[in-house]
Write a protein that holds these residues in place. Structure first.
Motif, mmCIF file in Angstrom:
data_model
loop_
_atom_site.group_PDB
_atom_site.id
_atom_site.type_symbol
_atom_site.label_atom_id
_atom_site.label_comp_id
_atom_site.label_asym_id
_atom_site.label_seq_id
_atom_site.Cartn_x
_atom_site.Cartn_y
_atom_site.Cartn_z
ATOM 1 N N ALA A 1 -100.159 -73.876 -24.776
ATOM 2 C CA ALA A 1 -99.240 -73.033 -24.018
ATOM 3 C C ALA A 1 -97.910 -73.749 -23.785
ATOM 4 O O ALA A 1 -97.900 -74.934 -23.497
ATOM 5 C CB ALA A 1 -99.863 -72.665 -22.680
ATOM 6 N N PRO A 2 -96.788 -73.035 -23.920
ATOM 7 C CA PRO A 2 -95.502 -73.665 -23.638
ATOM 8 C C PRO A 2 -95.403 -73.989 -22.148
ATOM 9 O O PRO A 2 -95.613 -73.101 -21.320
ATOM 10 C CB PRO A 2 -94.486 -72.583 -24.001
ATOM 11 C CG PRO A 2 -95.241 -71.542 -24.741
ATOM 12 C CD PRO A 2 -96.664 -71.651 -24.325
ATOM 13 N N ALA B 1 -92.989 -74.262 -20.329
ATOM 14 C CA ALA B 1 -91.967 -73.452 -19.660
ATOM 15 C C ALA B 1 -92.570 -72.217 -18.995
ATOM 16 O O ALA B 1 -92.082 -71.746 -17.978
ATOM 17 C CB ALA B 1 -90.893 -73.042 -20.664
ATOM 18 N N VAL B 2 -93.678 -71.706 -19.582
ATOM 19 C CA VAL B 2 -94.323 -70.515 -19.037
ATOM 20 C C VAL B 2 -94.834 -70.772 -17.619
ATOM 21 O O VAL B 2 -94.867 -69.883 -16.782
ATOM 22 C CB VAL B 2 -95.482 -70.092 -19.972
ATOM 23 C CG1 VAL B 2 -96.373 -69.072 -19.310
ATOM 24 C CG2 VAL B 2 -94.925 -69.549 -21.273
ATOM 25 N N PHE B 3 -95.235 -72.028 -17.350
ATOM 26 C CA PHE B 3 -95.886 -72.323 -16.081
ATOM 27 C C PHE B 3 -94.922 -72.821 -15.004
ATOM 28 O O PHE B 3 -95.329 -73.150 -13.903
ATOM 29 C CB PHE B 3 -96.983 -73.362 -16.296
ATOM 30 C CG PHE B 3 -98.128 -72.835 -17.100
ATOM 31 C CD1 PHE B 3 -99.160 -72.144 -16.479
ATOM 32 C CD2 PHE B 3 -98.172 -72.996 -18.469
ATOM 33 C CE1 PHE B 3 -100.211 -71.642 -17.216
ATOM 34 C CE2 PHE B 3 -99.226 -72.494 -19.215
ATOM 35 C CZ PHE B 3 -100.255 -71.813 -18.583
ATOM 36 N N LEU B 4 -93.630 -72.872 -15.338
ATOM 37 C CA LEU B 4 -92.686 -73.473 -14.402
ATOM 38 C C LEU B 4 -92.646 -72.771 -13.054
ATOM 39 O O LEU B 4 -92.833 -73.383 -12.012
ATOM 40 C CB LEU B 4 -91.277 -73.445 -15.004
ATOM 41 C CG LEU B 4 -91.018 -74.467 -16.086
ATOM 42 C CD1 LEU B 4 -89.551 -74.452 -16.443
ATOM 43 C CD2 LEU B 4 -91.438 -75.838 -15.622
ATOM 44 N N LEU B 5 -92.400 -71.467 -13.099
ATOM 45 C CA LEU B 5 -92.233 -70.716 -11.854
ATOM 46 C C LEU B 5 -93.444 -70.800 -10.947
ATOM 47 O O LEU B 5 -93.332 -71.198 -9.793
ATOM 48 C CB LEU B 5 -91.947 -69.253 -12.181
ATOM 49 C CG LEU B 5 -90.485 -68.861 -12.225
ATOM 50 C CD1 LEU B 5 -90.378 -67.379 -12.501
ATOM 51 C CD2 LEU B 5 -89.819 -69.203 -10.907
ATOM 52 N N PRO B 6 -94.641 -70.427 -11.462
ATOM 53 C CA PRO B 6 -95.804 -70.488 -10.582
ATOM 54 C C PRO B 6 -96.093 -71.904 -10.093
ATOM 55 O O PRO B 6 -96.447 -72.083 -8.926
ATOM 56 C CB PRO B 6 -96.947 -69.961 -11.438
ATOM 57 C CG PRO B 6 -96.457 -69.984 -12.829
ATOM 58 C CD PRO B 6 -94.987 -69.852 -12.763
#
Lengths: 323, 280
Positions: free
Chosen positions: B123-124, B126-131
């Protein structure tokens, strides 16, 4: 020597190589079924897996559900939000900036594969096979892989500069070509591409090298007796044995170049303009820079979906060829 | 006879005459940017910007001295070492039993779970940054070493499980069965017999967990601000400041390469395996 070969290629690959050399009829494709049958079925094994499930739930599943939550709402403040359905997804797929970044990333991944896979195989073929220099070669080739990604960026940020970097200076002053990666978008693209080739070709080379070393000697003896040329030996003996590892290499390089962030962030910051603004660079700008929860959520999910599909191909290939 | 065979094999494996030359030329090219950064790290800044020269005219350790006396630099280096070590230990503790389960048993949903783990490695970030930013803040893990260590388990736990499973499947199951017949319980067998057998695999896996956590920037930077700020973030923030201190930046770069450069000799035969998730 045998120890080293086993270490490089892994017990399983080694066993397979031995089987093929022995009879030629031993079909490696039978193996997964036999192995699976021999494994006892025991659902209490779940107890052993439980810690992993708990940790991955916290690090991956809950965050992902949060992203889903963002992606279907318009959030003004923690207490003021409305459900918007698939609105953000529509907006994201129509956004020209995101579309451009998607195509840019795809083009980058394609170029990375086109350069790194053949180059990596060529290096693996040329690498020394025996003696002390094998170890030195392995260490030298592996070194770029173990450097922090932002330092890879720093190395090239310095190296490619026209005023203080050896690479940039040589291009400008010896070759007489005007090269500046902070102003010219082609130069910036080339810098990021060459940096990636420098950083990751060693991985392809090491994977290919591991597979080449597992080819039994009799294959080469037979080729020599038949008077095969070097090219014929490569084409008919070495290349077919590389199929498995090259599949792994292609998929790994695709996935990692598709989510590249740190290196271009350090060298170009996504610029000049949008020239090197890849998907991850753009996403982290929308998410952390602008804090647009809804669009960032929808963007993240679509991005994740693409990666999932490729992962699935990867998994299928690995579980077929890996064992 | 055996000697003759080896000699024939060696001759048969002989590469093209210029192959070796081409390889070492490539190796030299590979090292060039690294050596250049090292050269930069031992020059005073006036020399770096003043005149271009291949060999440093004056060698100095000033840049390194600045690094080790400025708390902003050396404390972030320590931060990185602390959270990467924590991450390696935690990932291994979680992954070892799971890898054993995957390599020895079939159980409901095992294949799906194995695949799900892989998707997290792929998984990138970047996808998990916000959460991550929001969750870690709400549970009090923001800007702590433990927080970064847990966040990096996102990709390191799957990595460790996959690598260890690869190694463990290479060990015949007969050993487990023999031990069971000899009256060993599973935990005792595991600690007394199995773990010592896969010592080197655990070492290699620990190294890769350490390494992947050490090289990661995006997540570590997002969920830290001061107390657990990684060295990578300190380096990138200096870049954006007006007037880059190139010598110091290069020195920091050299220092972050050292952990990998020190261990590389011991893991040289496993690098491909580690990156290919134990599948090579």
């Amino acid at each position: 020597m045998t120890d080293q070969t086993t270490a490089v290629t892994g017990g399983r690959a080694h066993g397979r190589a031995g089987g093929q050399a022995g009879g030629g009829a031993a079909e490696p494709r039978d193996e997964p079924d036999r192995r699976a049958d021999a494994k006892p079925r025991n659902n209490r094994a779940w107890l052993l897996v439980l810690p992993v499930v708990v940790s991955v739930t916290f690090t991956a599943l809950i965050p992902l559900m949060t992203v889903v939550n963002y992606s279907v709402q318009d959030i003004f403040s923690p207490n003021d939000r409305i459900f918007v359905g698939l609105e953000w997804f529509r907006a994201v797929t129509r956004d020209p900036e995101i579309r451009a970044a998607f195509l840019r990333t795809l083009l980058f991944s394609a170029q990375v594969l086109l350069v790194e896979i053949p180059l990596g195989v060529a290096i693996a073929v040329a690498m020394p096979r025996r003696g002390f220099w094998v170890s030195v070669a392995l260490v030298v080739v592996a070194l770029p892989l173990l450097i922090p990604w932002n330092v890879v960026g720093t190395i090239w940020q310095i190296f490619a500069r026209a005023d203080i970097g050896l690479g940039g200076w040589t291009i400008n002053h010896v070759l007489g070509i005007d090269f500046n990666y902070t102003l010219d978008s082609t130069d910036a693209w080339l810098t990021v591409l060459i940096m990636d080739v420098w950083h990751w070709t060693p991985l392809v080379a090491l994977l290919a090298y591991a597979a080449l070393r597992s080819i039994p000697d009799p294959y080469f003896q037979a080729a020599q007796i038949d008077g095969a040329s070097a090219w014929a030996t490569f084409r008919r003996i070495q290349l077919p044995r590389l199929r498995g590892v090259l599949t792994i290499a292609i998929l790994l390089r695709f996935m990692d170049s598709f989510m590249i962030y740190t290196e271009p962030f350090v060298v170009t910051g996504g610029g000049p303009g949008n020239a090197t603004s890849f998907l991850s660079v753009l996403l982290s700008k929308i998410a952390v820079g602008q804090f647009d929860l809804g669009p960032a959520g929808a963007f993240s999910l679509l991005y994740f979906l693409i990666v999932q599909i490729v992962s699935y191909v990867f998994f299928t290939v690995l579980t077929r060829t890996g064992r | 006879m055996a000697g003759g065979q080896v000699a024939t094999a060696r001759r048969a494996r002989r590469q093209l005459p210029w192959a070796r030359t081409v390889f070492w030329l490539y190796a030299a090219t590979l090292m060039l940017p690294l050596l250049w950064m090292f050269g930069m790290s031992i020059r005073p800044n006036e020399d770096i910007l003043g005149s271009f020269s291949l060999i440093p005219q004056r060698a100095t350790l000033d840049n390194y001295q600045t690094f080790f006396t400025d708390p902003a630099w050396y404390s972030s280096y320590l931060n990185s070492i602390i959270y990467t070590s924590m991450n390696a230990v935690m990932s291994l503790i979680v992954a070892i039993p799971a890898a054993y389960a995957f390599s020895r048993f079939r159980f409901a949903g095992d294949k799906h779970l194995f695949f799900w783990l892989l998707t997290n490695r792929m998984a990138p970030p970047a996808v998990f940054l916000l959460p991550f930013f929001q969750i870690y803040q709400s549970v009090g893990l923001f800007d702590t070493h433990l927080g970064v260590a847990i966040a990096h388990m996102l990709f390191n736990v799957p990595l460790a499980v996959w690598i260890l499973e690869g190694f463990m499947s290479g060990i015949p199951r007969e050993i487990d069965e023999t031990a069971a017949i000899d009256g060993y319980s599973l935990p005792r067998f595991f600690i007394k017999i199995f773990l010592p057998m896969i010592r080197s695999a655990i070492g290699v896996t620990a190294f890769f967990c350490f390494m992947f956590s050490w090289v990661e920037l995006l997540i570590a930077r997002t969920i830290t601000s001061v107390n657990a700020k990684p060295i990578a973030a300190t380096m990138t923030r200096t870049v954006s400041a007006a007037g880059v201190d190139w010598g110091l930046l290069a020195a920091a770069g050299v220092l972050t390469i050292i952990p990998g450069a020190v261990v590389i000799w011991f893991v040289r035969n496993y690098v491909a395996k580690g990156f290919a998730l134990g599948r090579v």
